[in-house]
Design a protein around this motif. Structure first.
Motif, mmCIF file in Angstrom:
data_model
loop_
_atom_site.group_PDB
_atom_site.id
_atom_site.type_symbol
_atom_site.label_atom_id
_atom_site.label_comp_id
_atom_site.label_asym_id
_atom_site.label_seq_id
_atom_site.Cartn_x
_atom_site.Cartn_y
_atom_site.Cartn_z
ATOM 1 N N PHE A 173 28.173 111.648 83.585
ATOM 2 C CA PHE A 173 27.315 111.654 84.771
ATOM 3 C C PHE A 173 26.112 112.575 84.558
ATOM 4 N N GLY A 174 26.363 113.764 84.003
ATOM 5 C CA GLY A 174 25.282 114.709 83.778
ATOM 6 C C GLY A 174 24.255 114.190 82.797
ATOM 7 N N SER A 177 22.217 111.454 84.397
ATOM 8 C CA SER A 177 21.274 112.070 85.339
ATOM 9 C C SER A 177 20.084 112.668 84.600
#
Length: 352
Positions: A173-174, A177
């Motif tokens: 996810f990071g 992002s």
């Protein structure tokens, strides 16, 4: 289109557990993931990946073998990373810096690079340089202390919460992002993903419940941790198990009706915790009167919130899992399929 991450190139420095899982997720969803292996013991030029072709965590990759202690191979890695959008590494803090491929060097080579750093304790803090495993990270974050039945010692949930939930998925996810930020004009950056941080974050709802006074500190006494009789597993007559999650009043009413206890006053006042031990004992008696398949015939696919507890040899053949293709076979290895699903950019089938 072969997945929503098609066109993204990720270089994964070989590791174990959460790093490969993050790489698997990105590859599942269309990224080109190049796994950089260390030379195998005995000089096998194929690297360790060749010896683990049955590992789903390594699927859908290409692989190169580089000795990162070799200056020549380090330069080759730097050249490769100039063409990449992201890198995954899971060494202890300071290791890639000592190898000459730290963030300062790599971001100078490629200012748009996203560097995903996967560790247990994080890149700084008193524990940062120490060894550890999932069980240690979730112990420090407070997760492990909340897991287990009342009066028993904490129970590790395999390594799902630290390595994979709080680690690999948080890193994926990071990185996505940060890649979106680059697309929107931001520079490349380091994503510092610590399993202590990630596993702590997964407990956000429970921290909220605790602040509201509806979650106690004693494990195994709360709504979702095996304390509630209507949210637990029960043994059946054939020594198998079923799972009940009848939290909402309307679902709890259906459970009572199906079990023949709709008029039993013991089961009135669903959230009266003083009744929970007696209710649980009575439910255990009832569920032991029939086999798991008999309970499935009565309760499966209803609003009772019921499911059979399936074993390794059963999950792939369950009708719901078969209908959705939840499990697939790749080169003879049964394994979970990529998730989630996309309507416009479906993922290509995994490959080994």
């Amino acid at each position: 289109m072969p997945g929503p991450l098609h066109g993204i190139r990720i270089v994964e420095l070989a590791g174990i557990g959460p790093g490969p899982f993050c790489g698997m997720m990105l590859a599942d969803h269309g990224a080109e993931v190049i796994r950089v292996d260390r030379p195998a013991p005995g000089g096998d030029p194929r690297g360790p990946t060749a010896r683990h072709s049955r590992d789903p965590l390594l699927r859908s990759r290409t692989a190169e073998t580089l000795d990162l202690k070799s200056p020549d191979d380090t330069l080759k890695l730097r050249e490769l990373l100039k063409t990449a959008d992201g890198m995954i590494e899971g060494f202890r803090p300071g290791v890639i810096e000592r190898l000459g491929i730290g963030p300062d060097v790599l971001l100078a080579d490629n200012p748009k690079l996203v560097i995903g750093r996967m560790t247990g304790w994080g890149q700084d803090g008193p524990y940062a340089a120490a060894a550890g495993h999932d069980i240690n990270y979730i112990a420090l974050s407070g997760v492990l202390g909340a897991l287990g039945r009342e009066g028993e010692k904490p129970t590790p949930p395999i390594n799902l919460v630290g390595d994979f939930g709080g680690g690999a998925m948080m890193l994926a996810f990071g990185m996505v992002s940060a890649l979106l930020a680059v697309k929107n004009g931001a520079p490349g950056q380091v994503v510092d993903c610590a399993m202590t941080d990630g596993s702590a974050l997964l407990m956000a709802m429970m921290w909220g419940f605790r602040a509201q006074g509806i979650w106690g500190d004693a494990r195994g006494t709360n709504l979702l941790d095996s304390g509630a009789p209507f949210y637990d597993t029960y043994e059946t007559a054939d020594e198998k198990h079923v799972a009940i999650g009848s939290i909402e009043p309307q679902f709890y009413a259906l459970l009572r009706q199906a079990l023949g206890i709709a008029q039993d006053a013991l089961f009135d006042n669903q959230y009266d915790r003083t009744r929970w031990p007696a209710q649980k004992a009575r439910l255990a008696e009832i569920f032991r009167t029939k086999t798991r398949d008999q309970w499935c015939a009565e309760m499966e696919a209803t609003d009772i919130c019921f499911a059979p507890v399936l074993g390794w040899d059963e999950v792939a053949d369950h009708p719901h899992n078969k209908a959705r293709g939840t499990f697939i076979e790749v080169d003879g290895v049964t394994q979970p399929a990529p998730a989630p699903r996309y309507s416009a950019t479906p993922c290509d089938p995994p490959r080994q």
